[in-house]
Design an enzyme around this catalytic site. Structure first.
Site, PDB file in Angstrom:
ATOM      1  N   SER A 182       0.831  -1.198   0.000  1.00  0.00           N
ATOM      2  CA  SER A 182       0.000   0.000   0.000  1.00  0.00           C
ATOM      3  C   SER A 182       0.869   1.254   0.000  1.00  0.00           C
ATOM      4  O   SER A 182       1.664   1.458  -0.912  1.00  0.00           O
ATOM      5  CB  SER A 182      -0.963  -0.056   1.189  1.00  0.00           C
ATOM      6  OG  SER A 182      -1.947   0.948   1.092  1.00  0.00           O
ATOM      7  N   ASP A 239      -9.105  -4.091  -6.202  1.00  0.00           N
ATOM      8  CA  ASP A 239      -8.603  -3.138  -5.203  1.00  0.00           C
ATOM      9  C   ASP A 239      -9.436  -1.848  -5.258  1.00  0.00           C
ATOM     10  O   ASP A 239      -9.421  -1.132  -6.264  1.00  0.00           O
ATOM     11  CB  ASP A 239      -7.136  -2.824  -5.500  1.00  0.00           C
ATOM     12  CG  ASP A 239      -6.448  -2.081  -4.371  1.00  0.00           C
ATOM     13  OD1 ASP A 239      -7.141  -1.403  -3.597  1.00  0.00           O
ATOM     14  OD2 ASP A 239      -5.208  -2.187  -4.275  1.00  0.00           O
ATOM     15  N   HIS A 277      -7.278  -5.132  -2.048  1.00  0.00           N
ATOM     16  CA  HIS A 277      -6.108  -4.357  -1.637  1.00  0.00           C
ATOM     17  C   HIS A 277      -5.316  -5.064  -0.548  1.00  0.00           C
ATOM     18  O   HIS A 277      -4.103  -4.875  -0.434  1.00  0.00           O
ATOM     19  CB  HIS A 277      -6.575  -2.987  -1.123  1.00  0.00           C
ATOM     20  CG  HIS A 277      -5.472  -2.063  -0.735  1.00  0.00           C
ATOM     21  ND1 HIS A 277      -4.622  -1.476  -1.650  1.00  0.00           N
ATOM     22  CD2 HIS A 277      -5.065  -1.605   0.494  1.00  0.00           C
ATOM     23  CE1 HIS A 277      -3.759  -0.701  -1.029  1.00  0.00           C
ATOM     24  NE2 HIS A 277      -4.001  -0.764   0.274  1.00  0.00           N
TER      25      HIS A 277
END
Length: 283
Positions: A152, A198, A230
């Protein structure tokens, strides 16, 4: 049928003439089974590091091979994502170390650190490994063969780290997020792993633009996890593992034995866990 096709795809490189051996090759000849296994051929051990001892980043865990019989190893730093702790990416530590790497997974100084700060912390973690860790750990590391991985905002941080330190040998972003979408400065071989579903860092506005903006003269690949979110990198994931291992082996260890798994790579039409794969397949 699918398994047979995948096995054929991943073994294509074995038909090519053998490349010259790299002095950094570690471990036996790889197979599809060996890069998908939960543990590699090296026994490993781990040590915890207090935040009081880690300048520039938070508390950490260092995992490394116990054997020194094959020489030194490349080193890898791994950052978690926004609001996340080290525990969310800890599974990668022993998995990568058991394939022949020294790995540091760490907590960031603040769970709210942005990608640029996480990039700085990735580099600080590598500097700690090579300069300030125990003699036992330092003696196992080749300081010229270093890489970064992040999830991330940590994934966005890997691009920041590669921009700031072009001498890195490899960077891998796992469902990466960054407000900066263009990275023409990147010269480090870069693997970007996105997730089809995501909703936090949609591939159309994060992973794919990152990949596309990296110069075509830089070795790069984009792998998209089929029907994944995600948070796919926050638990053990075989596709993330084999692609990450192969990328590190090829670019940190100069180990051409692993090129077969990346070039031409998995074809989405016959590889159920991958919805998209692109690769410049440069040397």
């Amino acid at each position: 049928m699918i398994a047979t096709t995948v096995a054929m795809i991943l073994s294509l490189g074995a038909q090519a003439p053998a490349a010259a051996e790299s002095p950094y090759e570690r471990g036996p000849d790889p197979t599809r089974s060996s890069i998908e296994a939960s543990r590699g051929p090296f026994a490993v051990t781990s040590t915890s590091v207090s935040s009081w001892s880690t300048p520039g980043f938070g508390s950490a865990t260092i995992t490394y091979p116990t054997s020194t019989s094959e020489g030194t190893y490349g080193a890898v730093a791994i950052s978690p994502g926004f609001t996340a702790s080290e525990s969310t990416i800890a599974w990668l530590g022993p998995r990568l170390a058991s394939q022949g790497f020294v790995v540091i997974t760490f907590n960031t100084q603040s769970r709210y650190d942005q990608p640029a700060a996480r990039g700085d912390q990735l580099l600080a973690a590598l500097d700690y490994l090579t300069r300030s860790s125990s003699a036992t750990i330092r003696s196992r590391i080749d300081p010229n063969r270093l890489a970064v991985i992040g999830h991330s905002m940590g994934g966005g941080g890997t691009l920041e780290a590669a921009k700031d330190r072009p001498s890195l040998q490899a960077t891998i972003g796992l469902t990466p997020w960054n407000s900066d979408k263009t990275w023409p400065e990147i010269r480090t071989p870069s693997l970007v792993i996105g997730a089809e579903n995501d909703s936090v860092a949609p591939v159309g506005s994060h992973s794919i633009p990152f990949y596309q903006s990296i110069p075509s003269s830089t070795s790069k690949a984009y792998l998209e996890l089929n029907d994944a979110s995600h948070f796919a990198p926050n638990s053990s994931n075989t596709t993330i593992a084999w692609s990450t291992i192969s990328w590190l082996k090829l670019y940190v260890d100069d180990d051409e034995r692993y090129r077969q798994f990346l070039c031409p790579g998995p074809q989405p039409s016959s590889f159920g866990e991958v919805s998209d794969y692109r690769n410049t397949c440069l040397s």
